[in-house]
Design an enzyme around this catalytic site. Structure first.
Site, mmCIF file in Angstrom:
data_model
loop_
_atom_site.group_PDB
_atom_site.id
_atom_site.type_symbol
_atom_site.label_atom_id
_atom_site.label_comp_id
_atom_site.label_asym_id
_atom_site.label_seq_id
_atom_site.Cartn_x
_atom_site.Cartn_y
_atom_site.Cartn_z
ATOM 1 N N ASN A 1 -71.156 2.554 9.043
ATOM 2 C CA ASN A 1 -71.313 3.967 8.670
ATOM 3 C C ASN A 1 -72.779 4.398 8.620
ATOM 4 O O ASN A 1 -73.157 5.420 9.195
ATOM 5 C CB ASN A 1 -70.668 4.218 7.308
ATOM 6 C CG ASN A 1 -69.156 4.297 7.403
ATOM 7 O OD1 ASN A 1 -68.602 4.525 8.484
ATOM 8 N ND2 ASN A 1 -68.491 4.103 6.283
ATOM 9 N N ILE A 2 -73.605 3.630 7.923
ATOM 10 C CA ILE A 2 -75.021 4.017 7.834
ATOM 11 C C ILE A 2 -75.698 3.800 9.186
ATOM 12 O O ILE A 2 -76.475 4.642 9.647
ATOM 13 C CB ILE A 2 -75.764 3.238 6.727
ATOM 14 C CG1 ILE A 2 -75.110 3.488 5.367
ATOM 15 C CG2 ILE A 2 -77.241 3.657 6.670
ATOM 16 C CD1 ILE A 2 -75.747 2.731 4.212
ATOM 17 N N GLY A 3 -75.377 2.691 9.847
ATOM 18 C CA GLY A 3 -75.993 2.398 11.141
ATOM 19 C C GLY A 3 -75.738 3.496 12.163
ATOM 20 O O GLY A 3 -76.654 3.932 12.870
ATOM 21 N N ASP B 1 -74.710 -5.465 15.998
ATOM 22 C CA ASP B 1 -73.761 -5.918 14.980
ATOM 23 C C ASP B 1 -73.289 -7.322 15.370
ATOM 24 O O ASP B 1 -73.798 -7.911 16.336
ATOM 25 C CB ASP B 1 -72.592 -4.915 14.861
ATOM 26 C CG ASP B 1 -71.983 -4.868 13.455
ATOM 27 O OD1 ASP B 1 -71.429 -5.893 13.018
ATOM 28 O OD2 ASP B 1 -72.056 -3.808 12.796
ATOM 29 N N ILE C 1 -81.628 -1.669 3.772
ATOM 30 C CA ILE C 1 -80.731 -0.749 3.066
ATOM 31 C C ILE C 1 -79.596 -1.514 2.373
ATOM 32 O O ILE C 1 -78.999 -1.048 1.410
ATOM 33 C CB ILE C 1 -80.133 0.312 4.040
ATOM 34 C CG1 ILE C 1 -81.251 1.113 4.729
ATOM 35 C CG2 ILE C 1 -79.199 1.263 3.302
ATOM 36 C CD1 ILE C 1 -80.750 2.255 5.617
ATOM 37 N N SER C 2 -79.297 -2.725 2.861
ATOM 38 C CA SER C 2 -78.178 -3.515 2.317
ATOM 39 C C SER C 2 -78.354 -3.763 0.820
ATOM 40 O O SER C 2 -79.476 -3.958 0.346
ATOM 41 C CB SER C 2 -78.096 -4.862 3.031
ATOM 42 O OG SER C 2 -78.261 -4.717 4.424
ATOM 43 N N ARG D 1 -80.831 12.541 -4.856
ATOM 44 C CA ARG D 1 -79.664 12.830 -5.700
ATOM 45 C C ARG D 1 -80.093 13.589 -6.942
ATOM 46 O O ARG D 1 -79.483 14.599 -7.327
ATOM 47 C CB ARG D 1 -78.961 11.512 -6.070
ATOM 48 C CG ARG D 1 -78.230 10.936 -4.885
ATOM 49 C CD ARG D 1 -77.603 9.586 -5.139
ATOM 50 N NE ARG D 1 -76.768 9.227 -3.975
ATOM 51 C CZ ARG D 1 -76.471 7.987 -3.607
ATOM 52 N NH1 ARG D 1 -76.927 6.953 -4.295
ATOM 53 N NH2 ARG D 1 -75.720 7.768 -2.548
ATOM 54 N N HIS E 1 -82.586 -0.518 -7.654
ATOM 55 C CA HIS E 1 -81.540 0.387 -7.172
ATOM 56 C C HIS E 1 -80.215 -0.029 -7.806
ATOM 57 O O HIS E 1 -79.361 -0.634 -7.175
ATOM 58 C CB HIS E 1 -81.472 0.278 -5.648
ATOM 59 C CG HIS E 1 -80.549 1.257 -4.997
ATOM 60 N ND1 HIS E 1 -80.531 2.596 -5.309
ATOM 61 C CD2 HIS E 1 -79.617 1.092 -4.021
ATOM 62 C CE1 HIS E 1 -79.623 3.196 -4.551
ATOM 63 N NE2 HIS E 1 -79.057 2.312 -3.767
HETATM 64 N N1 APR Z 1 -75.146 -9.139 11.386
HETATM 65 C C1 APR Z 1 -75.089 -7.865 11.782
HETATM 66 N N2 APR Z 1 -74.248 -6.959 11.249
HETATM 67 C C2 APR Z 1 -73.426 -7.376 10.280
HETATM 68 C C3 APR Z 1 -73.437 -8.717 9.807
HETATM 69 C C4 APR Z 1 -74.352 -9.613 10.412
HETATM 70 N N3 APR Z 1 -74.435 -10.879 10.033
HETATM 71 N N4 APR Z 1 -72.496 -8.816 8.841
HETATM 72 C C5 APR Z 1 -71.922 -7.608 8.708
HETATM 73 N N5 APR Z 1 -72.480 -6.736 9.581
HETATM 74 C C6 APR Z 1 -72.117 -5.353 9.839
HETATM 75 C C7 APR Z 1 -70.615 -5.084 9.704
HETATM 76 O O1 APR Z 1 -69.910 -5.624 10.802
HETATM 77 C C8 APR Z 1 -70.584 -3.568 9.632
HETATM 78 O O2 APR Z 1 -70.414 -2.970 10.910
HETATM 79 O O3 APR Z 1 -72.687 -4.444 8.909
HETATM 80 C C9 APR Z 1 -71.979 -3.217 9.066
HETATM 81 C C10 APR Z 1 -71.894 -2.505 7.722
HETATM 82 O O4 APR Z 1 -71.308 -1.275 7.910
HETATM 83 P P1 APR Z 1 -70.294 -0.611 6.863
HETATM 84 O O5 APR Z 1 -69.271 -1.630 6.475
HETATM 85 O O6 APR Z 1 -69.836 0.679 7.428
HETATM 86 O O7 APR Z 1 -71.222 -0.389 5.573
HETATM 87 P P2 APR Z 1 -72.280 0.780 5.308
HETATM 88 O O8 APR Z 1 -71.616 1.862 4.520
HETATM 89 O O9 APR Z 1 -72.995 1.135 6.549
HETATM 90 O O10 APR Z 1 -73.261 0.036 4.270
HETATM 91 C C11 APR Z 1 -74.044 -1.071 4.664
HETATM 92 O O11 APR Z 1 -75.741 -0.630 3.030
HETATM 93 O O12 APR Z 1 -75.807 0.887 1.268
HETATM 94 C C12 APR Z 1 -75.582 -0.433 1.653
HETATM 95 O O13 APR Z 1 -74.028 -1.195 -0.031
HETATM 96 C C13 APR Z 1 -74.173 -0.856 1.344
HETATM 97 O O14 APR Z 1 -74.577 -3.189 1.693
HETATM 98 C C14 APR Z 1 -74.016 -2.020 2.265
HETATM 99 C C15 APR Z 1 -74.831 -1.613 3.490
#
Ligand code: APR
Length: 317
Positions: free
Chosen positions: A19-21, A40, A127-128, A160, A184
């Site tokens: 979603n964020i990506g 990914d 961001i994670s 926010r 955070h």
């Molecule tokens: N390498 C690359 N991508 C990965 C890996 C990895 N080892 N492991 C997981 N991912 C990918 C997932 O496959 C997924 O597509 O990270 C992506 C995360 O996307 P979402 O599940 O949509 O999460 P998102 O809402 O984007 O949030 C990502 O940011 O704000 C923080 O708490 C949130 O930790 C979370 C992160």
């Protein structure tokens, strides 16, 4: 090597095409800030390539020139000017960011090891979550210079707070400035002494109890959205990271809160945590040591302790 970007343009790699990506890629393309690589895990290579193609087609309607590459191969990230890391699982309702530690720490270790080999000179924005502990791990495993890795949280938390203040006061969001420091998480520090409406301190506009309610809503701002959507926010988080990337790439030297390495500033040592920084072509060029009230200092110390505890817990995993 396949050319993933125009040689005349900057290159931003996004690790995690969820979603964020996806929102990050869309924003970067629309603003023509840089060409984009969306990476990914191998199981999601099709998703990366599909999003990339969709976004390139979007450019023919909106009229932007941007090459977007979807991949699961870190070699495609080579030569990135900026890397934004969103890899990891987001929260589900009822979870705290800290609950994500063990799973996202493993992901961060593999991401950072790959970046070490492929993008050693990039400016890295994490961001994670849990954010501050993830930044620490990323810097450690990736071996990046301390000024070249930081975390996005303060710009989002401040945004926010600005929204809630603007709504409460009935003024434009454009005129409200706020700064949120610290980790955070639940212990974040909304620095009310520096909140202003176009330079006028907020305290002359708002009753103490209303301000306290806004401070508390800000600290729970992410959780409020998780509860509504079943997953975490992505529009504002992406925009916040793009503002930080732009400040680096364009040497804007914006003063933005970021999870940055502290080496004695605010009495904090050897920790990445939200502090006011200047971001320019040197990465985190400065941690700006603003004067805090005694209450704010106490809140920041509490937040430092919470982040340190999480980093220590991570070291044992
Ligand atoms: N390498 C690359 N991508 C990965 C890996 C990895 N080892 N492991 C997981 N991912 C990918 C997932 O496959 C997924 O597509 O990270 C992506 C995360 O996307 P979402 O599940 O949509 O999460 P998102 O809402 O984007 O949030 C990502 O940011 O704000 C923080 O708490 C949130 O930790 C979370 C992160």
């Amino acid at each position: 090597m396949t050319h993933t970007h125009s040689q005349g343009r900057k290159k931003i790699s996004i690790i995690g095409a969820g979603n964020i990506g996806g929102e990050l890629a869309s924003l970067i393309a629309r603003t023509e800030l840089a060409d984009v690589v969306l990476l990914d895990i191998p199981e999601k290579e099709g998703l990366c390539k599909g999003k990339a193609l969709d976004l390139e087609q979007n450019g023919t309607i909106l009229g932007y020139d941007c090459r977007i590459t979807g991949t699961a191969n870190y070699k495609d990230t080579a030569g990135s000017d900026v890397v934004v890391i969103t890899a990891g699982v987001p929260r589900k309702p009822g979870m705290s960011r800290d609950d994500l530690l063990s799973i996202n720490l493993k992901i961060m270790r593999s991401v950072a090891a790959n970046l070490k080999d492929n993008c050693p000179g990039a400016f890295v924005i994490v961001i994670s979550n849990p954010l501050d502990a993830m930044v620490y791990e990323c810097a450690k495993v990736g071996g990046f210079a301390k000024n070249m890795v930081c975390g996005m949280a303060g710009v989002l938390d401040s945004a926010r707070m600005q929204l809630f203040l603007a709504q409460e006061l009935g003024v434009s969001v454009k005129d409200v400035r706020a700064m949120v420091l610290g980790g955070h998480g639940d212990t974040m520090v909304p620095v009310t002494s520096y909140c202003t409406v176009n330079g006028v301190p907020i305290k002359s506009f708002i009753a103490a109890d209303r301000l306290a309610a806004i401070v508390s809503r800000t600290a729970n701002g992410g959780g409020e959205i998780v509860k509504l959507m079943g997953t975490s926010a992505y529009y504002a988080p992406a925009t916040a990271a793009v503002a930080m990337a732009a400040s680096y790439l364009k040497d804007q030297k914006r003063l933005l809160p970021a999870a940055a390495y502290c080496n004695g500033e605010f009495g904090i040592s050897d920790l990445y945590i939200g502090v006011p920084t200047v971001i320019g072509k040197g990465g985190i060029e400065k941690v700006v040591e603003i004067t805090l009230t005694d209450d704010e200092k106490a809140m920041l110390n509490k937040s430092v302790a919470a982040v340190r505890e999480l980093v220590d817990a991570g070291a044992k995993l």
